[in-house]
Each structure stands twice: as C-alpha cells, then as structure tokens.
Motif scaffolding. Sequence first.
Motif, PDB file in Angstrom:
ATOM      1  N   PRO A 166       0.812  -1.230   0.000  1.00 38.90           N
ATOM      2  CA  PRO A 166       0.000   0.000   0.000  1.00 38.90           C
ATOM      3  C   PRO A 166       0.839   1.272   0.000  1.00 38.90           C
ATOM      4  O   PRO A 166       0.558   2.210  -0.761  1.00 38.90           O
ATOM      5  N   GLN A 167       1.868   1.327   0.834  1.00 37.64           N
ATOM      6  CA  GLN A 167       2.699   2.521   0.901  1.00 37.64           C
ATOM      7  C   GLN A 167       3.516   2.695  -0.378  1.00 37.64           C
ATOM      8  O   GLN A 167       3.709   3.819  -0.854  1.00 37.64           O
ATOM      9  N   LEU A 168       3.989   1.583  -0.944  1.00 39.42           N
ATOM     10  CA  LEU A 168       4.758   1.671  -2.179  1.00 39.42           C
ATOM     11  C   LEU A 168       3.868   2.093  -3.342  1.00 39.42           C
ATOM     12  O   LEU A 168       4.298   2.847  -4.227  1.00 39.42           O
ATOM     13  N   GLU A 169       2.639   1.634  -3.349  1.00 34.89           N
ATOM     14  CA  GLU A 169       1.681   2.052  -4.378  1.00 34.89           C
ATOM     15  C   GLU A 169       1.509   3.566  -4.363  1.00 34.89           C
ATOM     16  O   GLU A 169       1.528   4.230  -5.415  1.00 34.89           O
ATOM     17  N   GLU A 173       2.781   6.150  -7.355  1.00 38.81           N
ATOM     18  CA  GLU A 173       1.767   6.967  -8.018  1.00 38.81           C
ATOM     19  C   GLU A 173       2.123   8.452  -7.957  1.00 38.81           C
ATOM     20  O   GLU A 173       1.821   9.214  -8.879  1.00 38.81           O
ATOM     21  N   GLU A 174       2.765   8.849  -6.878  1.00 36.57           N
ATOM     22  CA  GLU A 174       3.161  10.258  -6.733  1.00 36.57           C
ATOM     23  C   GLU A 174       4.389  10.594  -7.577  1.00 36.57           C
ATOM     24  O   GLU A 174       4.541  11.734  -8.015  1.00 36.57           O
ATOM     25  N   GLU A 175       5.259   9.620  -7.836  1.00 37.54           N
ATOM     26  CA  GLU A 175       6.544   9.919  -8.468  1.00 37.54           C
ATOM     27  C   GLU A 175       6.594   9.630  -9.967  1.00 37.54           C
ATOM     28  O   GLU A 175       7.279  10.345 -10.704  1.00 37.54           O
ATOM     29  N   LEU A 176       5.909   8.610 -10.434  1.00 33.75           N
ATOM     30  CA  LEU A 176       6.091   8.162 -11.812  1.00 33.75           C
ATOM     31  C   LEU A 176       5.263   8.969 -12.796  1.00 33.75           C
ATOM     32  O   LEU A 176       4.218   9.541 -12.450  1.00 33.75           O
ATOM     33  N   GLU A 177       5.746   8.988 -14.040  1.00 29.35           N
ATOM     34  CA  GLU A 177       5.011   9.627 -15.124  1.00 29.35           C
ATOM     35  C   GLU A 177       3.903   8.694 -15.615  1.00 29.35           C
ATOM     36  O   GLU A 177       3.875   7.503 -15.315  1.00 29.35           O
ATOM     37  N   GLY A 201       0.312 -19.100  -9.281  1.00 27.46           N
ATOM     38  CA  GLY A 201       0.902 -19.263  -7.954  1.00 27.46           C
ATOM     39  C   GLY A 201       1.914 -18.183  -7.629  1.00 27.46           C
ATOM     40  O   GLY A 201       1.699 -16.999  -7.890  1.00 27.46           O
ATOM     41  N   ILE A 202       3.062 -18.606  -7.072  1.00 27.44           N
ATOM     42  CA  ILE A 202       4.092 -17.638  -6.693  1.00 27.44           C
ATOM     43  C   ILE A 202       4.759 -17.011  -7.905  1.00 27.44           C
ATOM     44  O   ILE A 202       5.465 -16.005  -7.777  1.00 27.44           O
ATOM     45  N   ASP A 203       4.550 -17.585  -9.077  1.00 34.28           N
ATOM     46  CA  ASP A 203       5.153 -17.039 -10.295  1.00 34.28           C
ATOM     47  C   ASP A 203       4.254 -16.016 -10.985  1.00 34.28           C
ATOM     48  O   ASP A 203       4.583 -15.537 -12.066  1.00 34.28           O
ATOM     49  N   THR A 204       3.118 -15.688 -10.382  1.00 32.63           N
ATOM     50  CA  THR A 204       2.200 -14.724 -10.987  1.00 32.63           C
ATOM     51  C   THR A 204       2.831 -13.340 -11.045  1.00 32.63           C
ATOM     52  O   THR A 204       3.509 -12.907 -10.112  1.00 32.63           O
ATOM     53  N   VAL A 205       2.587 -12.666 -12.151  1.00 32.14           N
ATOM     54  CA  VAL A 205       3.106 -11.313 -12.361  1.00 32.14           C
ATOM     55  C   VAL A 205       1.949 -10.428 -12.811  1.00 32.14           C
ATOM     56  O   VAL A 205       1.164 -10.815 -13.681  1.00 32.14           O
ATOM     57  N   TRP A 206       1.849  -9.243 -12.202  1.00 37.49           N
ATOM     58  CA  TRP A 206       0.807  -8.277 -12.542  1.00 37.49           C
ATOM     59  C   TRP A 206       1.457  -7.036 -13.138  1.00 37.49           C
ATOM     60  O   TRP A 206       2.445  -6.526 -12.589  1.00 37.49           O
ATOM     61  N   ALA A 207       0.906  -6.538 -14.237  1.00 40.14           N
ATOM     62  CA  ALA A 207       1.427  -5.324 -14.871  1.00 40.14           C
ATOM     63  C   ALA A 207       0.381  -4.221 -14.802  1.00 40.14           C
ATOM     64  O   ALA A 207      -0.804  -4.443 -15.108  1.00 40.14           O
ATOM     65  N   TYR A 208       0.832  -3.037 -14.380  1.00 42.72           N
ATOM     66  CA  TYR A 208      -0.058  -1.884 -14.234  1.00 42.72           C
ATOM     67  C   TYR A 208       0.474  -0.748 -15.100  1.00 42.72           C
ATOM     68  O   TYR A 208       1.628  -0.326 -14.932  1.00 42.72           O
ATOM     69  N   ASP A 209      -0.353  -0.266 -16.010  1.00 37.53           N
ATOM     70  CA  ASP A 209      -0.011   0.927 -16.777  1.00 37.53           C
ATOM     71  C   ASP A 209      -0.558   2.126 -16.013  1.00 37.53           C
ATOM     72  O   ASP A 209      -1.774   2.258 -15.827  1.00 37.53           O
ATOM     73  N   LEU A 210       0.327   2.975 -15.592  1.00 44.24           N
ATOM     74  CA  LEU A 210      -0.068   4.038 -14.677  1.00 44.24           C
ATOM     75  C   LEU A 210      -1.076   4.998 -15.299  1.00 44.24           C
ATOM     76  O   LEU A 210      -1.909   5.568 -14.603  1.00 44.24           O
ATOM     77  N   LYS A 211      -1.053   5.133 -16.616  1.00 40.63           N
ATOM     78  CA  LYS A 211      -1.998   6.045 -17.248  1.00 40.63           C
ATOM     79  C   LYS A 211      -3.434   5.571 -17.056  1.00 40.63           C
ATOM     80  O   LYS A 211      -4.364   6.389 -16.982  1.00 40.63           O
ATOM     81  N   HIS A 212      -3.610   4.252 -16.945  1.00 35.32           N
ATOM     82  CA  HIS A 212      -4.952   3.726 -16.696  1.00 35.32           C
ATOM     83  C   HIS A 212      -5.305   3.813 -15.221  1.00 35.32           C
ATOM     84  O   HIS A 212      -6.431   4.165 -14.850  1.00 35.32           O
ATOM     85  N   SER A 213      -4.360   3.462 -14.368  1.00 34.58           N
ATOM     86  CA  SER A 213      -4.622   3.506 -12.934  1.00 34.58           C
ATOM     87  C   SER A 213      -4.861   4.927 -12.449  1.00 34.58           C
ATOM     88  O   SER A 213      -5.658   5.178 -11.556  1.00 34.58           O
TER      89      SER A 213
END
Length: 229
Positions: A166-169, A173-177, A201-213
Amino acid sequence: ASENTPCPSPGAMSQAPAKQIPQEEATGGSRRSGWGLLVTAGVGGTLVALYAVATPFVTPALRKVCLPFVPATAAQIQNVLKMLENRSGSLVDIGSGDGRIVIAAAKKGFQAVGYELNPWLVWYSRYRAWRDGVHQNTKFYISDLWKVSFSHYRNVVVFGVPQMMPQLEKKLEEELECNARIIACRFPFPCWIPDHTTGEGIDTVWAYDLKHSRGCETKSLEITPETTS
C-alpha cells in the motif's frame, strides 16, 4: 568341605593385583576420542562458515519492512520479460536481490538499475553482471527504496511483501510519469487494477499501466480560432 575352607581376609583382598587394561586398548580409545573431537570441530566450523556466508543473503533487505532475500524463479523472470515486450526506456528493480531481473532485462536491451539495501547482494549482483557481459548496461545501488525517487524510470519491477505494497503504491503513483509500467511479482498492489496478468501461484506477475490507474489519458488540445471584431 566348604565349611572348612578359609575365607580370604579383607587385607588379603586389598592386596590382590588390580586387572590391568591392555595398552593397545587404551591407545585405541585415545585415538577414537581424538578423531571424535576433530570431527566435532570440523562440523562446527563448517556450520559457522555456512552461517557467516548465508546470513548476509537472508537478512532483511529493507529496514522499514522485513523483506528477506528470496531469489526469483526462472518462471518469474520469463513472466517479467513477457510484460516488458514492446517496452523501452529505463528500468528499475526495487529490491533487486542478486540482480537476476536486472541482468535479464539488460540482455533484452534495457538500461537496467537495481536498488538493494543489502551490500553483499549488491556486490554479488555487480559480479554477476560483469560475468554475464552486461555490466555496461546495469547499475546496482546500495540504498533504501523509501529514500529513492523513481520519477525518471519508465519500467518498474517490484518484488515486495503485502505489508509494503500500500505505501509503495502511493509512493510510485506520486513519483512516476503516466507512461510508466509497474510490474509486481508474487503480490499485487491493493488498489490498482492490473492491465495484464500472467503466470500462476508464486510465479504470478501483474502489470499496471499508470496512465490507466491514474486516469490520465492523453487528450488533444482544442484550439479555438480567434475572432476579429
């Protein structure tokens, strides 16, 4: 007849010679004892050496959140690379561990940087990058992630734990373009909705495009023609 047999006196019993231990048996026992001490010392020394070598690699890498070093699996690395397809620009791995994500990204042409608080892991990462011939495209820094700005990176890889997400999110969000992509491994971010997901499982990877978030889609400016009076 037994009644007439004289019993030996206590003095006579005390004067009887004691049974002697053969010299060979005594020598053999000493040798076995010596070998036992050597084996015990050897095993103890080995355990101490292993502890001394392993401790720097398993101690928490971040001070604010207990984050021990857990190497990325081969499947996780491939899933991260899959999320980086058709991407360009700089890349940062937050909590880079032994550098395997940074090195894999550098081999795909990225200028890749790793931030890691554990100095042993940073030195080992630099050695691995040199060994794999990508040291010119990689950099590793000994630093606490909470004291670093990631504003100039377009691609961010995170191996975190639920307590820090949560804190890293909020920080990212405050720093990235808006054109940044954040790739989370093992644990997703709590509020963002992923644009892409791969692995199990533990190999799951999630990708977030900040322009959408962030909801910051690029809009064309409307130019209002000037009117003359």
